[in-house]
Design a protein around this motif. Structure first.
Motif, mmCIF file in Angstrom:
data_model
loop_
_atom_site.group_PDB
_atom_site.id
_atom_site.type_symbol
_atom_site.label_atom_id
_atom_site.label_comp_id
_atom_site.label_asym_id
_atom_site.label_seq_id
_atom_site.Cartn_x
_atom_site.Cartn_y
_atom_site.Cartn_z
ATOM 1 N N GLN A 6 0.821 -1.208 0.000
ATOM 2 C CA GLN A 6 0.000 0.000 0.000
ATOM 3 C C GLN A 6 0.859 1.263 0.000
ATOM 4 O OE1 GLN A 6 -3.814 -0.197 2.191
ATOM 5 N NE2 GLN A 6 -3.044 -2.112 3.043
ATOM 6 N N ALA A 7 1.970 1.241 0.725
ATOM 7 C CA ALA A 7 2.883 2.397 0.704
ATOM 8 C C ALA A 7 3.483 2.574 -0.691
ATOM 9 C CB ALA A 7 3.983 2.218 1.741
ATOM 10 N N ALA A 8 3.876 1.461 -1.298
ATOM 11 C CA ALA A 8 4.412 1.527 -2.660
ATOM 12 C C ALA A 8 3.359 2.052 -3.626
ATOM 13 C CB ALA A 8 4.888 0.145 -3.103
ATOM 14 N N GLY A 9 2.085 1.715 -3.379
ATOM 15 C CA GLY A 9 1.000 2.215 -4.214
ATOM 16 C C GLY A 9 0.857 3.723 -4.115
ATOM 17 N N ILE A 10 0.967 4.254 -2.903
ATOM 18 C CA ILE A 10 0.898 5.707 -2.716
ATOM 19 C C ILE A 10 2.036 6.393 -3.470
ATOM 20 C CG2 ILE A 10 1.142 7.561 -1.016
ATOM 21 C CD1 ILE A 10 -0.296 5.724 0.990
ATOM 22 N N VAL A 11 3.232 5.858 -3.341
ATOM 23 C CA VAL A 11 4.395 6.424 -4.037
ATOM 24 C C VAL A 11 4.168 6.396 -5.549
ATOM 25 C CG1 VAL A 11 6.846 6.062 -4.543
ATOM 26 C CG2 VAL A 11 6.017 5.878 -2.189
ATOM 27 N N GLN A 12 3.659 5.276 -6.046
ATOM 28 C CA GLN A 12 3.409 5.147 -7.490
ATOM 29 C C GLN A 12 2.388 6.168 -7.977
ATOM 30 O OE1 GLN A 12 2.234 1.193 -8.765
ATOM 31 N NE2 GLN A 12 1.498 1.926 -10.747
ATOM 32 N N ILE A 13 1.307 6.349 -7.214
ATOM 33 C CA ILE A 13 0.263 7.302 -7.618
ATOM 34 C C ILE A 13 0.813 8.725 -7.641
ATOM 35 C CG2 ILE A 13 -1.955 8.315 -6.971
ATOM 36 C CD1 ILE A 13 -2.647 5.553 -5.725
ATOM 37 N N LEU A 14 1.527 9.118 -6.591
ATOM 38 C CA LEU A 14 2.086 10.474 -6.529
ATOM 39 C C LEU A 14 3.022 10.727 -7.705
ATOM 40 C CD1 LEU A 14 2.884 10.736 -2.711
ATOM 41 C CD2 LEU A 14 1.068 11.934 -3.941
ATOM 42 N N LEU A 15 3.788 9.708 -8.075
ATOM 43 C CA LEU A 15 4.751 9.871 -9.165
ATOM 44 C C LEU A 15 4.061 9.901 -10.521
ATOM 45 C CD1 LEU A 15 7.703 10.001 -10.058
ATOM 46 C CD2 LEU A 15 7.733 7.494 -10.083
ATOM 47 N N GLU A 16 3.224 8.901 -10.792
ATOM 48 C CA GLU A 16 2.628 8.783 -12.120
ATOM 49 C C GLU A 16 1.567 9.851 -12.387
ATOM 50 O OE1 GLU A 16 1.310 4.850 -13.045
ATOM 51 O OE2 GLU A 16 3.242 3.929 -12.530
ATOM 52 N N ARG A 17 0.841 10.254 -11.341
ATOM 53 C CA ARG A 17 -0.176 11.290 -11.521
ATOM 54 C C ARG A 17 0.402 12.704 -11.362
ATOM 55 N NH1 ARG A 17 -4.594 11.350 -13.896
ATOM 56 N NH2 ARG A 17 -5.439 12.859 -12.415
ATOM 57 N N GLU A 18 1.703 12.773 -11.000
ATOM 58 C CA GLU A 18 2.392 14.060 -10.832
ATOM 59 C C GLU A 18 1.620 14.973 -9.883
ATOM 60 O OE1 GLU A 18 3.117 15.695 -14.680
ATOM 61 O OE2 GLU A 18 4.496 14.106 -15.269
#
Length: 691
Positions: free
Chosen positions: A483-495
């Motif tokens: 779930q933490a990795a998911g948050i990081v991915q969303i912040l990065l990919e959605r800018e």
């Protein structure tokens, strides 16, 4: 003369999900024993079917290798007295190595003489040790679940019913739970009979004659080829998921692919429901058309030959009809449930006894999402959509369909919400808020889905951390790392211009206001920073050098887009920019002296030397633009601009003495270096780079 070794463990049907790991474990243990025992051998191959685990090793030596090794003992000073007699230490060393002290030799190591003993070990015959070794290999195997049978204390994945153990033509004699080794194996439960294995090289062919394909790779190739042939013949796209193929692979000994049909009327149900029912309950592969739409057919794999396939197909069709009828009933009944009533039921479901109910979690997530939206300055209409999505995102958890198929959470929520008249954005975001569900999955496509996903995931993480549930080692029952990795991915990919610090503060404040936490917010925040830091480090380490990762992480990682951009730009500079090493060294010299600064502000009036005035002027011309570029995440341009300080820094250190006696001058020069260092450290800690 070398001989081949064969071990087969015959079992009652083993769950398919255990077999891949079990066969690899058997192979590893066997090869390790051979290597540790100094037994030369050729290639090793492992086999597995639902009823057997086996390993075949070619050309196993008849005896262990003889070895001679020099063993270092005590120093000569300790080993002999002044008269040259052996001390107790030397005699004890001789006894422990089984050698005569008269055979000691001396060698100088690091300017000190030591005694050495030459120790020889004569290899024993393979025949004398192989039975005990194979017995130990079998009894030391471990599985996710074990069982006992009869009155035996021994535990294994399933009861052992026969064992084959051969070294060349000879049977290796041992016994486990009353089952003695021999050369007799069993073929397919219905198509085969017992058969004897004369020697290991005949193992696969002997089983093939009894309708067993023991080689896992061959069995998989047969299944894939038959599916491909059927797809080409019917002009179908057969959707083969790797995890289902893996399971089917270990459910059969002789694979035969066949197909069946189901009533097209069932296609009125969302195809995700039908596909899930087919895969999860029946282990069927769905059939799609060229547009990816489900067709009223299914493909399955029979454990047997191609005799009477039409009868087998009809039997499978009958079973599937019942399954799909259940799914149709659940689907129709669920639509009678009002969303508001479903949401109310969440208050009766405990998420965790120390954290509260799902209803309470939903209310926290709504507040977190509302505040995240406010931090992003979303429009009033968007804020309303976010709030409504958060309010109902979990309602499908109380539906019969999701109870039957938990993996459909979100899928059914989207469908039911759309049918209940919710907006398209709300319905889609209900599905998206579970994304990314696994490593490699997509992030939510919409802003609403992204915000709800972050809110839901950070709520779970903070709630667990607040009661001391923090992943350690392999233990992560609530999938907090994912779930933490998911948050990081969303912040990065959605800018998204949200920082982790903002997300932590919003969530901790809401938890503090709504529930009693066992641990303080300050302690939880420390744990959160460390936990997310590791996730960001893992992300960066996939593409960057370890020292570059350490350098940019030291400058902060709260803004995910910034730390990734800084890492990429620094990596590019290190690899491509000529003389960038000199820039790194200049920043390090600044940092070393900046650490001595007392924290004063720079006073330009105190500059008396050209070198310090020039450095101050260059820094003043750079710092504003540099920080603006950093604020807008234009990190490549920022690094280029920062590097323009190097000539002035070099000239400063060439001509200026910093640590002069005059305190005011000294502190002013240190203050200048500290100001430059603050700008540099905003990008990275260049001292961590390997030059």
């Amino acid at each position: 003369m070398a001989k081949d070794l064969l071990l087969e463990i015959g079992l009652e049907e083993v769950p398919a999900r255990f077999l891949r790991a079990a066969m690899n474990q058997l192979l590893d243990k066997t090869v390790k024993w051979l290597d540790d025992s100094r037994l030369a051998h050729g290639d090793a191959k492992v086999f597995a079917t639902p009823r057997r685990l086996a390993v075949w090793v070619k050309d196993v030596a008849e005896k262990q290798e003889d070895i001679t090794e020099d063993v270092k003992g005590p120093s000569r000073k300790i080993a002999q007295d002044e008269s040259g007699n052996w001390s107790k230490a030397a005699l004890g060393f001789a006894r422990s190595q089984g050698v005569d002290p008269a055979n000691f030799t001396f060698r100088e190591v690091g300017g000190v003489e030591y005694i050495y003993a030459q120790k020889s070990s004569i290899g024993t015959s393979t025949e004398s040790i192989v039975a005990d070794a194979l017995h130990q290999i079998i009894t030391s195997m471990s599985f996710p679940k074990n069982m006992r049978w009869g009155d035996h204390d021994f535990r294994f994945v399933r009861p052992i019913r026969w064992m084959v153990a051969l070294w060349g033509h000879d049977v290796i004699d041992f016994e486990i739970t009353g089952v003695k080794t021999g050369r007799t194996t069993r073929g397919h439960r219905f198509l085969g009979t017992e058969t004897e294995i004369a020697e290991p090289t005949l193992y696969m062919e002997a089983l093939r004659e009894q309708h067993v394909i023991a080689d896992v790779e061959e069995r998989q190739a047969m299944i894939s080829a038959q599916i491909a042939h059927l797809a080409a013949d019917k002009n179908w796209h057969i959707d083969v998921k790797e995890d289902l193929l893996e399971e089917v692979l270990f459910l059969v000994e002789t694979p035969t692919v066949l197909y069946g049909t189901f009533d097209p009327a069932f296609l009125n149900i969302p195809q995700e429901v039908l596909i899930t029912s087919m895969r999860e309950h029946q282990r069927y592969f769905p059939v799609l058309d060229s547009e990816g739409q489900l067709l009223p057919f299914f493909v399955t794999v029979r454990n047997g030959n191609d005799r009477a396939l039409d009868v087998i197909a009809k039997g499978n069709e009958k079973v599937l009809r019942a399954r799909l009828s259940d799914a149709k009933f659940f689907y129709e009944e669920d639509q009678k449930l009002k969303i508001a009533d479903a949401v109310a039921k969440l208050d009766n479901i405990v998420f965790h006894e120390e954290i509260g109910t799902l209803g309470e979690k939903v209310r926290r997530v709504r507040q977190i999402a509302d505040q995240l939206g406010a931090a992003l300055n979303v429009s009033p209409a968007q804020a309303t959509t976010i709030s409504r999505t958060a309010e109902i995102a979990k309602f499908d958890l109380v539906t019969q369909m999701v109870y039957e198929f938990p993996e459909l959470q979100g899928v059914m929520g989207e469908d039911y919400a759309r049918k209940a008249g919710e907006s398209e954005e709300v319905a889609r975001a209900i599905f998206e808020h579970y994304q990314p569900r696994f490593s490699g999955d997509s992030a939510p496509a919409s802003l609403t889905g992204s915000i709800i996903s972050i809110a839901e995931k950070i709520d779970t993480i903070v709630a667990c951390f607040s009661i001391g549930i923090i992943p350690t080692g392999s233990q992560d029952p609530y999938a907090l790392r994912r779930q933490a990795a998911g948050i990081v991915q969303i912040l990065l990919e959605r800018e998204l211009p949200l920082t982790l610090e903002q997300i932590f503060d919003i969530t901790l404040n809401i938890h503090q206001n709504l529930r009693n936490m066992k641990r303080s917010s300050d302690i939880i925040r420390i744990d959160l920073n460390e936990f997310f830091g590791l996730r960001v480090k893992k992300l960066l380490s996939e593409t960057l050098r370890y020292d570059v990762v350490d350098a940019v992480l030291s400058a902060g990682f709260s803004h995910i887009g910034s730390v990734v951009a800084r890492g990429n730009d620094l990596m590019k500079a290190v690899q491509e920019v000529p003389d960038f090493k000199l820039t790194i060294e200049s920043f390090e010299r600044v940092s070393n002296l900046a650490a001595k600064s007392a924290g004063h502000t720079v006073n330009a009036a105190l500059f008396s030397e050209a070198g310090e005035r020039d450095l101050y002027a260059v820094w003043e011309s750079v710092t504003g633009n540099y920080n603006s570029l950093m604020n807008h995440n234009k990190t490549g341009e920022a690094l280029t601009l920062l590097a323009t300080l190097r000539p002035a820094i070099t000239a400063f250190f060439d001509h200026i003495m910093v640590m002069v006696d005059d305190e005011a001058v000294r502190e002013n020069r240190l203050a200048l270096l500290a100001a430059i260092d603050r700008d540099v450290k905003r990008f990275a800690d260049f001292s961590k780079l390997v030059k």
